[in-house]
Write an enzyme that holds these catalytic residues in place. Structure first.
Site, PDB file in Angstrom:
ATOM      1  N   SER A   1      64.717  14.357  52.775  1.00  0.00           N
ATOM      2  CA  SER A   1      63.288  14.443  52.481  1.00  0.00           C
ATOM      3  C   SER A   1      63.007  15.642  51.574  1.00  0.00           C
ATOM      4  CB  SER A   1      62.503  14.494  53.796  1.00  0.00           C
ATOM      5  OG  SER A   1      61.136  14.301  53.579  1.00  0.00           O
TER       6      SER A   1
ATOM      7  N   ASP B   1      61.825   7.624  53.262  1.00  0.00           N
ATOM      8  CA  ASP B   1      62.132   9.019  53.579  1.00  0.00           C
ATOM      9  C   ASP B   1      63.356   9.169  54.497  1.00  0.00           C
ATOM     10  OD1 ASP B   1      61.795  11.635  55.102  1.00  0.00           O
ATOM     11  OD2 ASP B   1      60.142  11.777  53.675  1.00  0.00           O
TER      12      ASP B   1
END
Length: 284
Positions: free
Chosen positions: A52, A175
């Site tokens: 991320s 993500d």
């Protein structure tokens, strides 16, 4: 060694020291302060692993370690959150009405990364780098170990609902924090003997049972985020040294506006102070 889908290389040369960078949106500014402390202590990585926002920070470290502190400090104090999540509520609702899946286009973040990283492929980075994203079609973690760097980082940063999934090789990715919030296990798997964990401070914030309806989802999400890291820490093989750098966070976790820029400098400074103190004790 042939690459296995979603797994990647099992070793990356001679790895002594790895930096592992976790995810957490705007809280990723804490990792900049931790990096400042590591740089001042003369500690540099042989491997960088990120997820991320940690993939974004990690890519800049791996691209040019000597310049990473200055570049990331400048980026966080000025551009990254404002660029990735720009737009008024009207603009965001307009994007949602058109796409039905997300509030922000990903093109501004793509442009910022392309301009900032200045490396086109993962293999061209100065330091070996890997980042993880969540495959929609396979419902599995996928490690990017080679190929276009910006696509890999964007895939790892594609927060569901805020940004669209990123398509790489005909596959959709969200993500990386969905599958690995702090991927320490990956660094160990790749042969690291000493690991420095740069994180966003969430693991320092105590959890308690929810008392209000809106807290239920937050607590459940945090349990899902933290459990794999806890398992990785509990099952470290002999001879592996791990340093979880402190962010200096002590207050309970509370809801956070994902576009809140007001505390970025404070996050950087607080993590820098706490991590510097930790490293001065001889832990480094």
């Amino acid at each position: 060694m042939a690459l296995l889908p979603g797994r990647g290389k099992e070793r990356v040369g001679n790895v002594e020291t790895a930096f592992v960078l976790g995810g957490g949106g705007v809280l990723g500014a804490h990792e900049v302060g931790m990096l400042q402390a590591l740089d001042e202590a003369g500690i540099s990585p042989d491997l960088v692993v990120g997820t991320s926002v940690g993939a974004l920070n990690g890519a800049l470290i791996a691209a040019a370690p000597a310049e990473a502190v200055d570049r990331l400090t400048s980026l966080w104090r000025s551009d990254v959150v404002r660029t990735a999540f720009a737009g008024s509520w009207v603009a965001r609702l307009s994007t949602l009405a058109k796409t039905r899946t997300h509030l922000h286009p990903i093109s501004p973040l793509r442009e910022l990364l392309s301009k900032t990283v200045r490396v086109s492929r993962i293999e061209e980075l100065e330091v070996p780098f890997q980042c993880v994203a969540a495959s929609v079609e396979r419902a599995a973690a996928h490690w990017f170990t080679e190929g276009p760097l910006v696509d890999a980082v964007l895939a790892s940063c594609a927060v569901p609902g805020l940004l669209p999934p990123v398509v790489v090789g005909g596959e959709h990715f969200y993500d990386g924090g969905l599958v690995h919030s702090i991927p320490i296990g990956r660094a160990v798997q790749l042969g690291a003997k000493r690991v420095y964990v740069l994180h966003v401070g969430r693991i320092e914030r105590p959890l308690s049972p929810p008392r209000r309806f809106w807290e239920v989802g937050m607590v459940a999400f945090e349990i899902a985020r933290r459990h794999r890291f806890a398992e990785d820490m509990a099952t470290l093989p002999p001879g592996v040294e791990v340093h979880v750098l402190p962010a200096g966070v002590t207050e309970p976790l509370s809801p956070l506006r994902y576009r809140n820029l007001s505390q970025i400098s404070a996050y950087i400074d607080r993590a820098h102070e706490a991590s510097s103190r930790y490293l001065r004790t001889g832990a480094g």
